[in-house]
Enzyme design. Structure first.
Site, mmCIF file in Angstrom:
data_model
loop_
_atom_site.group_PDB
_atom_site.id
_atom_site.type_symbol
_atom_site.label_atom_id
_atom_site.label_comp_id
_atom_site.label_asym_id
_atom_site.label_seq_id
_atom_site.Cartn_x
_atom_site.Cartn_y
_atom_site.Cartn_z
ATOM 1 N N ALA A 15 0.788 -1.229 0.000
ATOM 2 C CA ALA A 15 0.000 0.000 0.000
ATOM 3 C C ALA A 15 0.826 1.287 0.000
ATOM 4 O O ALA A 15 0.297 2.353 -0.289
ATOM 5 C CB ALA A 15 -0.942 -0.010 1.199
ATOM 6 N N HIS A 84 -1.827 -3.363 -6.209
ATOM 7 C CA HIS A 84 -1.324 -3.418 -4.838
ATOM 8 C C HIS A 84 -2.385 -3.917 -3.867
ATOM 9 O O HIS A 84 -3.576 -3.864 -4.124
ATOM 10 C CB HIS A 84 -0.801 -2.042 -4.391
ATOM 11 C CG HIS A 84 -1.862 -1.088 -3.942
ATOM 12 N ND1 HIS A 84 -2.308 -1.033 -2.636
ATOM 13 C CD2 HIS A 84 -2.567 -0.160 -4.621
ATOM 14 C CE1 HIS A 84 -3.232 -0.095 -2.529
ATOM 15 N NE2 HIS A 84 -3.414 0.444 -3.717
ATOM 16 N N CYS A 85 -1.891 -4.435 -2.752
ATOM 17 C CA CYS A 85 -2.724 -4.760 -1.598
ATOM 18 C C CYS A 85 -1.999 -4.169 -0.399
ATOM 19 O O CYS A 85 -1.180 -3.269 -0.563
ATOM 20 C CB CYS A 85 -2.971 -6.265 -1.489
ATOM 21 S SG CYS A 85 -1.488 -7.290 -1.417
ATOM 22 N N ALA A 86 -2.267 -4.620 0.788
ATOM 23 C CA ALA A 86 -1.641 -4.024 1.965
ATOM 24 C C ALA A 86 -0.128 -4.258 1.983
ATOM 25 O O ALA A 86 0.656 -3.323 2.139
ATOM 26 C CB ALA A 86 -2.282 -4.559 3.238
ATOM 27 N N SER A 92 -2.662 -8.950 -4.233
ATOM 28 C CA SER A 92 -2.181 -8.377 -5.498
ATOM 29 C C SER A 92 -1.375 -9.381 -6.326
ATOM 30 O O SER A 92 -1.579 -9.448 -7.551
ATOM 31 C CB SER A 92 -1.418 -7.077 -5.267
ATOM 32 O OG SER A 92 -0.378 -7.220 -4.349
#
Length: 173
Positions: A15, A84-86, A92
């Site tokens: 992120a 994206h992810c965290a 992702s």
């Protein structure tokens, strides 16, 4: 765990990367795929944000978004795409692997290897692996990865690797 380049125009991150306007501009990113529940989509001129609000839980239905995300990545001809992810470790990478299978014609085994070479700390949860296996079967009519669950005591011999992808052995707990 910064930005990882998968193809010349496809990037994977956690992120923090999409919040860096300079990085987004330098990489020519015009599409951000945000696969988080709690992280905001930044607003930059000329940059679209596609929100995929899915939690990083094995029960989450990330596979419901594979086709839509792959189509958007494929259709983003005007610039780069950042997925994206965290942490950039589960959601992702799974979305990127689905794209690679659908539009780059690679197997799940090959997609995993491709992503892992750019981002070695990828660790998909068991549910996302299952959904990718189903997706690969739908696309190609077969699976190239075998997933083994870690055995309960007493321990058993280690699982055998797939003949089609001998270097990939997935142990899910």
């Amino acid at each position: 765990m910064a930005l990882s380049q998968i193809t010349p125009t496809l990037f994977l991150s956690g992120a923090e990367a999409p919040m860096n306007a300079t990085l987004v501009s330098q990489k020519g990113i015009t599409l951000i795929v945000n696969a988080t529940l709690n992280h905001a989509c930044p607003t930059y001129p000329g940059v679209e944000c596609l929100r995929i609000p899915v939690s990083d839980l094995p029960s989450a239905r990330l596979g419901d978004h594979f086709d839509r995300v792959a189509e958007r990545i494929h259709g983003n001809r005007g610039g780069g795409t950042l997925v994206h992810c965290a942490a950039g470790m589960s959601r992702s990478p799974a979305l990127v692997m689905a794209y690679l299978m659908r539009y780059r014609g690679v197997t799940l085994c090959q997609a995993h290897r491709w992503v892992q070479e750019s981002r070695p700390y990828v660790r998909l949860n068991a549910g996302f692996w299952e959904q990718l296996l189903q997706y690969e079967r739908r696309l190609y009519g077969k699976n190239t990865v075998k997933v083994a669950r870690e055995p309960s005591p007493p321990p058993r011999p280690p699982p055998r690797t797939s003949r089609l992808c001998p270097q990939l052995k997935l142990i899910l707990t």
